[in-house]
Scaffold this motif. Structure first.
Motif, short mmCIF file in Angstrom:
data_model
loop_
_atom_site.label_atom_id
_atom_site.label_comp_id
_atom_site.label_asym_id
_atom_site.label_seq_id
_atom_site.Cartn_x
_atom_site.Cartn_y
_atom_site.Cartn_z
N MET A 155 -17.64 12.20 3.56
CA MET A 155 -17.06 11.23 3.80
C MET A 155 -15.37 12.15 3.85
O MET A 155 -15.03 13.23 3.23
CB MET A 155 -16.52 10.45 3.30
N ASN A 156 -14.81 11.92 5.57
CA ASN A 156 -13.67 12.65 4.93
C ASN A 156 -12.18 12.53 5.13
O ASN A 156 -12.15 11.98 6.12
CB ASN A 156 -13.75 14.26 6.28
N CYS A 157 -11.95 12.39 4.89
CA CYS A 157 -10.73 11.68 4.43
C CYS A 157 -8.50 12.35 4.51
O CYS A 157 -7.83 11.77 4.36
CB CYS A 157 -10.52 11.03 2.83
N ALA A 158 -9.21 13.87 4.56
CA ALA A 158 -8.23 14.83 4.80
C ALA A 158 -8.00 15.38 6.47
O ALA A 158 -7.28 16.07 6.54
CB ALA A 158 -8.23 15.45 3.60
N GLN A 159 -8.38 14.39 7.03
CA GLN A 159 -7.94 15.00 8.38
C GLN A 159 -6.81 14.68 9.16
O GLN A 159 -6.18 15.25 9.91
CB GLN A 159 -9.09 14.57 9.53
N ASN A 160 -6.07 13.28 8.92
CA ASN A 160 -4.09 13.65 9.18
C ASN A 160 -3.60 13.21 7.90
O ASN A 160 -4.06 12.75 7.48
CB ASN A 160 -4.23 12.76 9.93
N ALA A 161 -2.94 14.30 7.89
CA ALA A 161 -1.51 14.11 6.72
C ALA A 161 -1.14 12.70 6.42
O ALA A 161 -0.32 11.97 7.33
CB ALA A 161 -0.79 15.53 6.67
N PRO A 162 -1.69 11.97 6.01
CA PRO A 162 -0.13 10.76 5.69
C PRO A 162 1.06 11.02 5.14
O PRO A 162 0.66 11.07 4.53
CB PRO A 162 -1.99 10.09 4.86
N LEU A 163 1.61 9.97 4.79
CA LEU A 163 2.88 8.94 4.34
C LEU A 163 1.86 9.72 2.90
O LEU A 163 1.37 9.19 2.45
CB LEU A 163 3.26 7.92 4.75
N PRO A 164 3.10 10.45 1.92
CA PRO A 164 2.57 10.68 0.67
C PRO A 164 3.17 8.52 0.17
O PRO A 164 3.46 7.66 0.62
CB PRO A 164 3.27 11.27 0.30
N ALA A 165 2.63 8.47 -1.15
CA ALA A 165 2.78 7.04 -1.30
C ALA A 165 3.96 6.92 -1.92
O ALA A 165 4.24 7.93 -2.46
CB ALA A 165 1.20 7.26 -3.04
N LYS A 166 4.39 5.21 -1.71
CA LYS A 166 5.75 5.61 -2.51
C LYS A 166 5.79 4.92 -3.57
O LYS A 166 5.23 4.10 -4.43
CB LYS A 166 5.78 3.86 -1.81
N LEU A 167 6.91 6.16 -4.22
CA LEU A 167 7.55 5.99 -5.99
C LEU A 167 8.53 4.57 -5.92
O LEU A 167 9.38 5.04 -5.18
CB LEU A 167 7.95 7.22 -6.02
N LEU A 168 8.33 4.27 -6.91
CA LEU A 168 9.31 3.07 -7.23
C LEU A 168 9.67 3.58 -9.10
O LEU A 168 8.35 3.19 -9.45
CB LEU A 168 8.21 1.75 -7.14
N SER A 169 10.60 3.77 -9.19
CA SER A 169 11.04 4.24 -10.39
C SER A 169 11.53 3.01 -11.08
O SER A 169 11.69 2.23 -10.78
CB SER A 169 12.10 4.94 -10.80
N HIS A 170 11.31 3.01 -12.64
CA HIS A 170 11.71 1.90 -13.37
C HIS A 170 11.03 0.80 -12.77
O HIS A 170 11.69 -0.69 -12.61
CB HIS A 170 13.13 2.03 -13.71
N TYR A 171 9.75 0.15 -12.45
CA TYR A 171 9.19 -1.10 -11.58
C TYR A 171 8.75 -1.96 -12.39
O TYR A 171 8.09 -2.25 -13.13
CB TYR A 171 8.13 -0.58 -10.69
N ASP A 172 9.45 -2.97 -12.15
CA ASP A 172 8.72 -4.11 -12.94
C ASP A 172 7.14 -4.34 -12.01
O ASP A 172 7.47 -5.09 -11.47
CB ASP A 172 9.93 -5.69 -12.61
N LEU A 173 6.61 -4.82 -13.57
CA LEU A 173 5.56 -5.51 -13.40
C LEU A 173 5.47 -6.75 -14.04
O LEU A 173 4.45 -7.46 -13.65
CB LEU A 173 4.12 -4.47 -13.97
N THR A 174 6.12 -7.92 -14.34
CA THR A 174 6.58 -9.47 -14.34
C THR A 174 5.44 -9.75 -13.43
O THR A 174 4.47 -10.40 -13.98
CB THR A 174 7.79 -9.27 -14.84
N ASP A 175 5.31 -9.34 -12.36
CA ASP A 175 5.25 -10.22 -11.34
C ASP A 175 3.21 -9.61 -10.99
O ASP A 175 2.85 -10.29 -9.93
CB ASP A 175 5.66 -10.64 -10.31
N ARG A 176 3.45 -8.52 -11.75
CA ARG A 176 2.60 -8.40 -10.82
C ARG A 176 0.97 -8.09 -12.07
O ARG A 176 -0.08 -7.38 -11.75
CB ARG A 176 2.41 -6.34 -10.81
N ASN A 177 1.44 -8.94 -13.07
CA ASN A 177 0.57 -8.72 -14.15
C ASN A 177 0.11 -10.72 -14.09
O ASN A 177 1.06 -11.82 -14.71
CB ASN A 177 0.62 -8.36 -14.80
N THR A 178 -1.50 -11.56 -14.32
CA THR A 178 -0.69 -12.97 -13.88
C THR A 178 -0.56 -13.40 -15.35
O THR A 178 -0.47 -14.79 -15.93
CB THR A 178 -2.35 -13.76 -13.70
#
Length: 345
Positions: free
Chosen positions: A1-24
């Motif tokens: 599996m080759n996942c590096a053929q096309n350079a993707p946009l970098p992962a989006k950085l979110l500083s001091h991100y609220d995870l309250t709605d990201r945990n059940t």
């Protein structure tokens, strides 16, 4: 599996991100750094940067199986990799490749919409497809491992993408090679092998009871029955915070089961492939009088003793204190040790 053929946009950085709605559980939590990962190709550069910065890190899918602290230092990877497609089909099986970020229940619904029955017993389980094999989720006589062909993941230790076959995943009850090697793999895609031949799985009494009036139930009937049972037994996380089943159903040797069954007639149990007996953790907890109990902001759900709930404003420590109290009480009464299912960050 080759996942590096096309350079993707970098992962989006979110500083001091609220995870309250990201945990059940609805626990208030702020991540120092959060990264939205929307494609596997983003992972090599991201993990390299995290290692260079010497940051602690972890993966977070749907947040349905975690207990989060108020502040989460380091990097939190939010796996949002989409995609769901049929890769091949023959007279025996249909293979479906699914992105790790797809919601699990959404995927189960998709299989039925595309006339691919088999997973309906696993309906309404919260979380993502990528998290499902790590815990080897299961319900009503099925485990997800029964349908997995292979898994694509990023091996952080080897700095490479790998493909693990079903056998290499070492699935067991609520266990897998991924769970046994925390911090090594980031699941990116899961390949499911769904048999063309279908037969209903109605081993569990509750499921059979709901479907008693339906002759020859079809996959959609079972899907709706499972949703009905789970809705009745489990609280909606949007209404009251919870992580579903909080404890694993314990496996005990047959001789221990026989002794317990004599002491406690009516003890629910099920034979396991390991040759042991699987006990109903919820029944054990209920017999200790915990169902419906509330201690401050936390409690045990009134309709299902296996579920711990956040009534509002609870902390991770509140939940763990209650869990420890339950474990100690069950151990003292039955001589059975309960294991916590959610991951503690």
């Amino acid at each position: 599996m080759n996942c590096a053929q096309n350079a993707p946009l970098p992962a989006k950085l979110l500083s001091h991100y609220d995870l309250t709605d990201r945990n059940t559980f609805g626990l208030q939590c702020q991540a120092q750094f959060a990264y939205e990962v929307s494609a596997p190709e983003q992972l090599p550069a991201l993990m390299s940067a995290i290692k260079d910065s010497n940051l602690a890190w972890r993966v977070l899918g749907g947040g349905s199986n975690v207990i989060l602290p108020a502040n989460l230092p380091g990097a939190t990877l939010l796996i949002n990799i989409p995609g769901c497609e049929i890769s091949k089909s023959d007279v025996s099986y249909t293979e479906v490749i699914v992105g790790a970020g797809m919601g699990w229940h959404e995927f189960v619904s998709w299989t039925l919409d595309n006339d691919l029955p088999g997973l309906e017993n696993l309906a309404l389980i919260p979380g993502t497809v990528g998290a499902a094999p790590i815990q080897n989720i299961g319900a009503y006589g099925l485990e997800v491992a029964q349908f997995i062909d292979f898994i694509e993941a990023y091996d952080v230790q080897a700095n490479a993408f790998v493909t693990l076959s079903k056998d290499e995943c070492r699935f067991a009850y609520r266990d897998s090679y991924f769970k046994q090697n925390p911090g090594r793999f980031i699941v990116t895609k899961v390949a499911f092998k769904i048999p063309q031949a279908w037969s209903p799985k109605l081993d569990y009494a509750q499921l059979a009871q709901v479907l008693a009036d339906i002759q020859d139930p079809r996959p959609q009937d079972i899907f709706h029955a499972v949703c009905q049972i789970r809705t009745r037994k489990l609280p909606d996380p949007k209404v009251i915070g919870n992580a579903g089943s909080f404890f694993q159903n314990p496996l005990v040797p047959n001789n221990q089961f026989e002794t317990l069954n004599q002491q406690f007639p009516g003890l629910p149990s099920y034979p396991d492939e390991s040759g042991k007996r699987k006990l109903a953790a919820g029944w054990l907890i209920d017999q200790c009088g915990f169902k419906g109990q509330r201690i401050g902001a936390v409690g045990v759900y009134q309709n299902q003793a296996l579920v711990l709930v956040n009534h509002g404003g609870a902390t991770a420590q509140d939940i763990l204190n209650l869990a420890k109290h339950i474990q100690e009480t069950v151990l003292q009464k039955f001589g059975v040790a309960l294991q916590i299912e959610p991951n503690i960050f």
